[in-house]
Write an enzyme that holds these catalytic residues in place. Structure first.
Site, short mmCIF file in Angstrom:
data_model
loop_
_atom_site.label_atom_id
_atom_site.label_comp_id
_atom_site.label_asym_id
_atom_site.label_seq_id
_atom_site.Cartn_x
_atom_site.Cartn_y
_atom_site.Cartn_z
N SER A 244 95.55 52.76 -43.91
CA SER A 244 95.10 54.11 -44.28
C SER A 244 93.58 54.17 -44.30
O SER A 244 92.99 55.20 -43.96
CB SER A 244 95.67 54.50 -45.65
OG SER A 244 95.30 53.55 -46.63
N GLU A 245 92.95 53.07 -44.68
CA GLU A 245 91.49 52.94 -44.66
C GLU A 245 91.15 51.56 -44.12
O GLU A 245 91.58 50.54 -44.70
CB GLU A 245 90.91 53.12 -46.06
CG GLU A 245 91.11 54.51 -46.66
CD GLU A 245 90.49 54.62 -48.04
OE1 GLU A 245 89.32 55.03 -48.13
OE2 GLU A 245 91.18 54.29 -49.02
N VAL B 31 102.23 50.58 -49.05
CA VAL B 31 101.32 49.96 -50.02
C VAL B 31 100.54 51.06 -50.74
O VAL B 31 99.88 51.88 -50.11
CB VAL B 31 100.34 49.00 -49.31
CG1 VAL B 31 99.39 48.38 -50.33
CG2 VAL B 31 101.12 47.91 -48.57
N GLY C 83 93.15 44.55 -59.93
CA GLY C 83 93.75 43.37 -59.29
C GLY C 83 95.19 43.56 -58.85
O GLY C 83 95.82 42.61 -58.39
N TYR D 203 91.80 46.01 -45.83
CA TYR D 203 92.60 44.81 -45.59
C TYR D 203 91.87 43.63 -44.98
O TYR D 203 92.43 42.55 -44.86
CB TYR D 203 93.82 45.18 -44.74
CG TYR D 203 94.77 46.09 -45.48
CD1 TYR D 203 95.65 45.57 -46.43
CD2 TYR D 203 94.77 47.46 -45.27
CE1 TYR D 203 96.51 46.39 -47.13
CE2 TYR D 203 95.62 48.30 -45.97
CZ TYR D 203 96.49 47.76 -46.90
OH TYR D 203 97.34 48.59 -47.60
N PHE E 99 104.62 52.71 -38.83
CA PHE E 99 105.68 52.26 -39.74
C PHE E 99 105.20 52.26 -41.17
O PHE E 99 105.82 51.73 -42.03
CB PHE E 99 106.20 50.87 -39.32
CG PHE E 99 105.13 49.81 -39.20
CD1 PHE E 99 104.74 49.08 -40.30
CD2 PHE E 99 104.51 49.57 -37.98
CE1 PHE E 99 103.75 48.11 -40.20
CE2 PHE E 99 103.53 48.60 -37.86
CZ PHE E 99 103.15 47.86 -38.96
#
Length: 413
Positions: A118-119, A82, A92, A123, A413
């Protein structure tokens, strides 16, 4: 700005992956890594956002089988790759990719989506909760010793070329999966990850090494454990102070486990063992003579998102009998919102829609955090993230959701 979100094609993979690399700093991966990730990419589960001829957003998913409490393997989407181009942030694009992705996961009938972040801040707004942690240790083996259990001296250790014993090690790993929530049953192709060892990524360490643990049994010599590692030589005026960098260690019983760790502690010309990803309940902590000299830290690892609340809660078992009604908030996947009655025990569970009064109120993020049994609902309630509406319901559910073995993701992964 007009952008086009579309499913990845083989012809666009190089452009798509270059966008991902740029989003993560622009450092190109080794050819070996790049080839592996291209082979593992599932194009029909990967999407890109395009602004004209330029790819400005990437997201993908792997088809996983994830161990959950009770030992079942559940279909889960492993969200990965991502990234959004720095020129197109805060427009967006990430939200549009998450929307498309979770709709697709639901359409495929997968009840869970999982990822490594990653951060951590990114999410949560999409319903992902930090469900597992990993232990990191840097052990001063010149000052720390091990107390090993009976039978350790009966375990035979030998060096083996990683590729030559790889199939046997993978079979042993597969035997471990259902015993610990969060572990992944490796799908075809993923076995290659354990052998990935690009020379340019070694940082002065040796090529990948492997030691296997064996024991004589009724069927002859049996593999009971393995460790994969590298050694980084280092010297100072006092003498050698090299480091052993542990990648993987699996064992079927305490004696084999202790024998492998004792070997790592005793490698000549080294004074440190570095382990970057172990379970938080790793027995190593109970074997060492001085845990303070192991420099242990714990960090977040796997994030879990319930895509189908009913199916996900039914897929696992529970440590104690429970009958509880959840009031679930889920703005991003509104099909999950509302009241769910969960009844279950160590044998199985049922989760259905209900109009009965709610016992606990929480968001889908909290359900994801607690789902694998590593974070208690009581802990979340203490932070104000779960509300008890019926006295006693929190303790009942919190005990039932726990897991004997701490959940753990063995590799990224």
């Amino acid at each position: 700005m007009t952008t086009d979100l579309r499913v990845l094609t083989e012809a666009d993979w190089e452009t798509w992956y270059a966008t991902l690399e740029l989003a993560f700093g622009g450092v190109a991966e080794s050819p070996e890594e790049r080839e592996l990730w291209r082979a593992l990419t599932e194009p029909d589960r990967s999407i890109g956002v395009w602004d004209g001829d330029a790819c400005v957003g990437t997201a993908g998913a792997f088809s996983f089988r994830l161990a959950v409490p009770g030992g079942a393997l559940v279909d889960a989407a492993g969200v990965t790759m991502v990234g959004v181009a720095a020129t197109h942030r805060r427009r967006g694009i990430l939200t549009s990719m998450m929307r498309r992705q979770l709709d697709d996961v639901r359409a495929r009938g997968e009840c869970l989506a999982v990822l490594t972040a990653s951060e951590p801040v990114i999410y949560g707004r999409f319903g992902y909760g930090a469900a597992t942690s990993q232990l990191k240790a840097t052990i001063d083996t010149s000052r720390v010793s091990l107390t090993v259990p009976a039978g350790t001296d009966d375990v035979r250790l030998r060096y083996a070329k990683p590729a030559e014993v790889h199939d046997a090690c993978e079979k042993l790993y597969a035997r471990q999966v259902t015993g610990r929530p969060g572990m992944l049953a490796r799908q075809p192709g993923w076995e290659r990850l354990g052998l990935l060892d690009p020379p340019g990524e070694r940082g002065g360490a040796s090529p990948l090494q492997c030691v296997v643990a064996e024991r004589h049994g009724e069927r002859g010599v049996e593999l009971v454990g393995y460790a994969r590692f590298a050694v980084k030589p280092e010297w100072e005026w006092k003498g050698p102070k090299g480091a052993v960098r542990l990648r993987d260690l699996e064992a079927l019983d305490p004696a084999a486990y202790a024998a492998l760790w004792r070997f790592l502690f005793d490698i000549d010309l080294t004074s440190t063992v570095v382990a970057r990803n172990r379970p938080v309940d790793d027995p190593l902590v109970q074997l060492v003579s001085d845990v303070r000299r192991c420099e242990i830290t714990v960090v977040d690892s796997l994030y879990v998102r319930l895509v189908d609340v009913g199916a996900a809660l039914e897929a696992r078992t529970y440590q104690a009998p429970l009958d509880v009604v959840f009031e679930v908030e889920d703005a991003f996947c509104p099909w999950n919102a509302g009241r769910w009655r969960l009844t279950g025990d160590a044998k199985g569970a049922s989760c259905e829609r209900t109009r009965d009064p709610a016992d606990l109120a929480l968001s889908v993020r909290e359900l994801g955090t607690a789902y694998l049994g590593g974070v208690s609902l009581s802990s979340l309630a203490g932070a104000g993230r779960v509300r008890e509406l019926r006295r006693g319901a929190l303790a009942e559910a919190s005990v039932a959701f726990t897991s004997d073995a701490a959940p753990w993701l063995p590799h990224g992964f």
